[in-house]
Design a protein around this motif. Structure first.
Motif, PDB file in Angstrom:
ATOM      1  N   GLU A  85       0.829  -1.212   0.000  1.00 20.94           N
ATOM      2  CA  GLU A  85       0.000   0.000   0.000  1.00 20.94           C
ATOM      3  C   GLU A  85       0.858   1.256   0.000  1.00 20.94           C
ATOM      4  N   ILE A  86       1.795   1.249  -0.980  1.00 18.49           N
ATOM      5  CA  ILE A  86       2.748   2.371  -1.017  1.00 18.49           C
ATOM      6  C   ILE A  86       2.448   3.291  -2.206  1.00 18.49           C
ATOM      7  N   VAL A  87       1.979   2.662  -3.300  1.00 20.37           N
ATOM      8  CA  VAL A  87       1.777   3.450  -4.527  1.00 20.37           C
ATOM      9  C   VAL A  87       0.329   3.326  -4.980  1.00 20.37           C
ATOM     10  N   CYS A  88      -0.081   4.268  -5.830  1.00 22.36           N
ATOM     11  CA  CYS A  88      -1.450   4.241  -6.366  1.00 22.36           C
ATOM     12  C   CYS A  88      -1.462   3.786  -7.815  1.00 22.36           C
ATOM     13  N   GLY A  89      -0.245   3.591  -8.398  1.00 24.83           N
ATOM     14  CA  GLY A  89      -0.216   3.135  -9.787  1.00 24.83           C
ATOM     15  C   GLY A  89       1.171   2.663 -10.170  1.00 24.83           C
ATOM     16  N   ILE A  90       1.227   1.710 -11.086  1.00 20.76           N
ATOM     17  CA  ILE A  90       2.500   1.157 -11.569  1.00 20.76           C
ATOM     18  C   ILE A  90       2.419   0.997 -13.083  1.00 20.76           C
ATOM     19  N   ALA A  91       3.499   1.363 -13.783  1.00 19.69           N
ATOM     20  CA  ALA A  91       3.627   1.057 -15.215  1.00 19.69           C
ATOM     21  C   ALA A  91       4.926   0.288 -15.385  1.00 19.69           C
ATOM     22  N   SER A  92       4.909  -0.680 -16.300  1.00 19.43           N
ATOM     23  CA  SER A  92       6.079  -1.540 -16.478  1.00 19.43           C
ATOM     24  C   SER A  92       6.293  -1.827 -17.958  1.00 19.43           C
ATOM     25  N   GLU A  93       7.544  -2.014 -18.318  1.00 19.77           N
ATOM     26  CA  GLU A  93       7.851  -2.387 -19.690  1.00 19.77           C
ATOM     27  C   GLU A  93       7.111  -3.665 -20.066  1.00 19.77           C
ATOM     28  N   GLU A  94       6.905  -4.529 -19.064  1.00 19.92           N
ATOM     29  CA  GLU A  94       6.305  -5.841 -19.329  1.00 19.92           C
ATOM     30  C   GLU A  94       4.779  -5.831 -19.280  1.00 19.92           C
ATOM     31  N   GLU A  95       4.182  -4.675 -19.007  1.00 18.44           N
ATOM     32  CA  GLU A  95       2.706  -4.578 -18.937  1.00 18.44           C
ATOM     33  C   GLU A  95       2.203  -3.673 -20.051  1.00 18.44           C
ATOM     34  N   ASP A  96       1.226  -4.147 -20.810  1.00 22.16           N
ATOM     35  CA  ASP A  96       0.700  -3.332 -21.921  1.00 22.16           C
ATOM     36  C   ASP A  96       0.174  -1.990 -21.413  1.00 22.16           C
ATOM     37  N   ASP A  97      -0.565  -2.023 -20.289  1.00 19.21           N
ATOM     38  CA  ASP A  97      -1.165  -0.789 -19.773  1.00 19.21           C
ATOM     39  C   ASP A  97      -0.704  -0.559 -18.329  1.00 19.21           C
ATOM     40  N   PHE A  98      -0.981   0.611 -17.791  1.00 18.76           N
ATOM     41  CA  PHE A  98      -0.600   0.863 -16.392  1.00 18.76           C
ATOM     42  C   PHE A  98      -1.564   0.125 -15.456  1.00 18.76           C
ATOM     43  N   ILE A  99      -1.121  -0.065 -14.219  1.00 14.06           N
ATOM     44  CA  ILE A  99      -1.907  -0.793 -13.224  1.00 14.06           C
ATOM     45  C   ILE A  99      -2.346   0.191 -12.146  1.00 14.06           C
ATOM     46  N   SER A 100      -3.652   0.266 -11.872  1.00 15.13           N
ATOM     47  CA  SER A 100      -4.148   1.147 -10.815  1.00 15.13           C
ATOM     48  C   SER A 100      -4.228   0.335  -9.525  1.00 15.13           C
ATOM     49  N   ILE A 101      -3.579   0.827  -8.480  1.00  6.49           N
ATOM     50  CA  ILE A 101      -3.545   0.087  -7.207  1.00  6.49           C
ATOM     51  C   ILE A 101      -4.570   0.712  -6.257  1.00  6.49           C
ATOM     52  N   ASN A 102      -5.616  -0.077  -5.920  1.00  2.00           N
ATOM     53  CA  ASN A 102      -6.596   0.453  -4.992  1.00  2.00           C
ATOM     54  C   ASN A 102      -6.423  -0.251  -3.647  1.00  2.00           C
ATOM     55  N   SER A 103      -5.765   0.446  -2.721  1.00  2.00           N
ATOM     56  CA  SER A 103      -5.613  -0.139  -1.386  1.00  2.00           C
ATOM     57  C   SER A 103      -6.980  -0.068  -0.710  1.00  2.00           C
ATOM     58  N   PHE A 104      -7.572  -1.227  -0.500  1.00  2.04           N
ATOM     59  CA  PHE A 104      -8.994  -1.329  -0.128  1.00  2.04           C
ATOM     60  C   PHE A 104      -9.409  -0.299   0.917  1.00  2.04           C
ATOM     61  N   ASP A 105      -8.641  -0.297   2.008  1.00  5.49           N
ATOM     62  CA  ASP A 105      -9.105   0.594   3.086  1.00  5.49           C
ATOM     63  C   ASP A 105      -8.568   2.011   2.907  1.00  5.49           C
ATOM     64  N   LYS A 106      -7.792   2.226   1.822  1.00  2.00           N
ATOM     65  CA  LYS A 106      -7.214   3.573   1.702  1.00  2.00           C
ATOM     66  C   LYS A 106      -7.771   4.315   0.489  1.00  2.00           C
ATOM     67  N   GLN A 107      -8.500   3.545  -0.360  1.00  2.00           N
ATOM     68  CA  GLN A 107      -9.181   4.168  -1.502  1.00  2.00           C
ATOM     69  C   GLN A 107      -8.294   5.162  -2.252  1.00  2.00           C
ATOM     70  N   HIS A 108      -7.231   4.606  -2.841  1.00  2.00           N
ATOM     71  CA  HIS A 108      -6.350   5.420  -3.703  1.00  2.00           C
ATOM     72  C   HIS A 108      -5.766   6.604  -2.963  1.00  2.00           C
ATOM     73  N   GLN A 109      -5.469   6.441  -1.672  1.00  2.00           N
ATOM     74  CA  GLN A 109      -4.932   7.572  -0.905  1.00  2.00           C
ATOM     75  C   GLN A 109      -3.432   7.741  -1.110  1.00  2.00           C
ATOM     76  N   ASN A 110      -2.748   6.736  -1.701  1.00  2.00           N
ATOM     77  CA  ASN A 110      -1.297   6.885  -1.862  1.00  2.00           C
ATOM     78  C   ASN A 110      -0.996   7.916  -2.942  1.00  2.00           C
ATOM     79  N   LYS A 111       0.152   8.590  -2.773  1.00  2.00           N
ATOM     80  CA  LYS A 111       0.430   9.746  -3.637  1.00  2.00           C
ATOM     81  C   LYS A 111       1.396   9.441  -4.781  1.00  2.00           C
ATOM     82  N   TYR A 112       2.106   8.307  -4.705  1.00  2.00           N
ATOM     83  CA  TYR A 112       3.200   8.084  -5.663  1.00  2.00           C
ATOM     84  C   TYR A 112       2.832   7.034  -6.715  1.00  2.00           C
ATOM     85  N   ILE A 113       3.424   7.227  -7.904  1.00  2.00           N
ATOM     86  CA  ILE A 113       3.348   6.208  -8.948  1.00  2.00           C
ATOM     87  C   ILE A 113       4.778   5.802  -9.292  1.00  2.00           C
TER      88      ILE A 113
END
Ligand code: P6P
Length: 335
Positions: A85-113
């Motif tokens: 529960e550190i980041v709200c999004g990740i993009a990777s060379e190995e992933e076609d699209d970016f990944i949105s991280i929804n920390s269940f109890d934090k509802q996208h409260q993290n600030k970093y990608i």
């Protein structure tokens, strides 16, 4: 504390207050990357012993065969960063699209990608040559509490808050910056601890090493051809030394220590070059500028480029400031 005995964990804490966004979240993010690096290092170092070498049978969005270690490294970094529960999004060379991280109890409260090339130089894996991981960290630009959007990832490199790489070589090192210089940490595998081995890393202002795939010479623009011939002429401190490992992180790391320039220009085979702007060129450019080096596309600073696509490629000239400036002179003369 004696800098030389300082661990990466201690360094992150000690320097947290100097970082303008001292929320502690970035420290947790860097610690997450540190853990993932140790896990990937373990797998990379035993790769020859288990059936993990070789292609995973898939291709990534780049159309490149995914090596099994590529897939493993990608999964390890994504898992580690998602679970903590550190980041709200990740993009990777190995992933076609970016990944949105929804920390269940934090509802996208993290600030970093984070944007990552989980295992750069993977074509070297089967021949036991160094490979690396590259990471780039931004603060999100869309409202906290909402899912990340592509806008959060298409930020110019100038907006990076941190960047770095792990090089899995004769020793494993983590090198990173948060905008206050570049520091290198070497892993003691017996203890599983990274120690500050290379404080305040800087590119020598000039050097005698040039790194380019000369097999592409006939396809290069005239300015690149002229610069390569300049490196090879017998005059003054030239001819320079040609060193090209085929692993950006390794070539960059050596050039930062010894002085040198790395080039991956565009060519008639690759109109925009090969390297990706967001998770290869921007993080390496941030490190280069923080280490008194330079990084451009042959004409303009890499970190000023406004990205248009997640997997966008750009030409890349990076290393000792005076060597990059000389290469840019040749590019300008022939542009
Ligand atoms: P080429 C690895 O695939 C990479 O992205 C860099 O690490 C490396 O410098 C470059 O590509 C090698 O590409 O076309 O020279 O084999």
């Amino acid at each position: 504390m004696d800098k030389k005995t300082m661990t990466l964990g201690e360094f992150i804490i000690e320097n947290q207050d100097s970082f303008q966004y001292t929320s502690g979240e970035l420290s947790r993010l860097l610690n997450g990357l540190r853990l993932a690096a140790k896990v990937v290092n373990h797998e990379v170092n035993k790769a020859g012993l288990v059936d993990i070498i070789g292609a995973a049978g898939d291709t990534n969005i780049q159309g490149e065969n995914q090596q099994k270690l590529d897939v493993m490294a990608n999964e390890k970094f994504i898992q580690t960063l998602s679970k903590r529960e550190i980041v709200c999004g990740i993009a990777s060379e190995e992933e076609d699209d970016f990944i949105s991280i929804n920390s269940f109890d934090k509802q996208h409260q993290n600030k970093y990608i984070v944007l990552i090339d989980p295992l750069d130089g993977s074509s070297n894996i089967d021949v036991n040559v160094s490979v690396g991981t590259i990471f780039s960290i931004y603060r999100r630009v869309t409202p906290v509490g909402t899912p990340v959007t592509l806008e959060d990832f298409l930020q110019p490199g100038r907006n990076q808050v941190a960047a770095g790489y792990i090089v899995y070589g004769t020793s494993t090192m983590l090198v990173y910056t948060t905008g206050d210089g570049v520091n290198g940490f070497t892993l003691n595998p017996a203890l599983g601890t990274f120690y500050l081995s290379h404080p305040d890393m800087e590119f020598p202002e000039t050097g005698k090493i040039y790194s380019v795939n000369e097999g592409n010479y006939v396809h290069f623009p005239k300015g690149v051809k002229d610069y390569i011939k300049y490196c090879q002429e017998e005059e003054g401190d030239r001819p320079y030394i040609s060193r090209y490992i085929g692993s950006l992180v390794s070539d960059f790391h050596r050039n930062m220590i010894k002085g040198g320039i790395y080039l991956y220009p565009k060519s008639s085979k690759a109109e925009e070059g090969k390297l990706r702007l967001l998770y290869e060129c921007n993080p390496m450019a941030f490190l280069a500028e923080q280490a008194n080096g330079k990084a451009s596309d042959g004409f303009n600073p890499i970190m000023d480029i406004i990205p248009k696509e997640l997997h966008q490629r750009v030409p890349f000239f990076c290393g000792s400031k005076k060597m990059v400036e000389k290469a840019e002179e040749f590019m300008a003369a022939k542009s």
